[in-house]
Design a protein around this motif. Sequence first.
Motif, PDB file in Angstrom:
ATOM      1  N   ILE A  74       3.316  12.737   3.218  1.00  0.00           N
ATOM      2  CA  ILE A  74       2.964  12.339   4.588  1.00  0.00           C
ATOM      3  C   ILE A  74       1.469  12.042   4.687  1.00  0.00           C
ATOM      4  O   ILE A  74       1.073  11.082   5.362  1.00  0.00           O
ATOM      5  CB  ILE A  74       3.403  13.420   5.594  1.00  0.00           C
ATOM      6  CG1 ILE A  74       4.916  13.406   5.720  1.00  0.00           C
ATOM      7  CG2 ILE A  74       2.744  13.218   6.953  1.00  0.00           C
ATOM      8  CD1 ILE A  74       5.475  14.522   6.572  1.00  0.00           C
ATOM      9  N   THR A  77       0.947   8.631   3.109  1.00  0.00           N
ATOM     10  CA  THR A  77       1.497   7.574   3.962  1.00  0.00           C
ATOM     11  C   THR A  77       0.640   7.368   5.204  1.00  0.00           C
ATOM     12  O   THR A  77       0.392   6.224   5.613  1.00  0.00           O
ATOM     13  CB  THR A  77       2.942   7.921   4.370  1.00  0.00           C
ATOM     14  OG1 THR A  77       3.702   8.162   3.190  1.00  0.00           O
ATOM     15  CG2 THR A  77       3.579   6.798   5.157  1.00  0.00           C
ATOM     16  N   THR A  78       0.188   8.452   5.800  1.00  0.00           N
ATOM     17  CA  THR A  78      -0.693   8.345   6.967  1.00  0.00           C
ATOM     18  C   THR A  78      -1.988   7.636   6.608  1.00  0.00           C
ATOM     19  O   THR A  78      -2.494   6.812   7.376  1.00  0.00           O
ATOM     20  CB  THR A  78      -0.990   9.748   7.532  1.00  0.00           C
ATOM     21  OG1 THR A  78       0.232  10.402   7.827  1.00  0.00           O
ATOM     22  CG2 THR A  78      -1.835   9.670   8.784  1.00  0.00           C
TER      23      THR A  78
END
Length: 89
Positions: A74, A77-78
């Motif tokens: 995450i 991806t962020t």
Amino acid sequence: MNTEMVISLAEKGVYTTLIVCAPLLILALGIGLAVSIFQATTQIQEQTLAFVPKIAGVMIGMIFFGPWMLERIITYTTDIFTNLTRFVG
């Protein structure tokens, strides 16, 4: 988007993939080594004996390492989506 940016992005992607996969791969390697030593000492040559402990170990590893792995993915991806305008334009 220049060459250094593409190389940096690819490097971060490969590094994240290796870091996320490493705990489960090391766990499966250790279990496989232990089962192989057990098979060699007892001379049991059953092929399915190697798979069941590995599967169980990796499942337990997914439960244990899953939140950490998900947090790393995450975060990556962020970071990609935050800098998307810099990559495209």
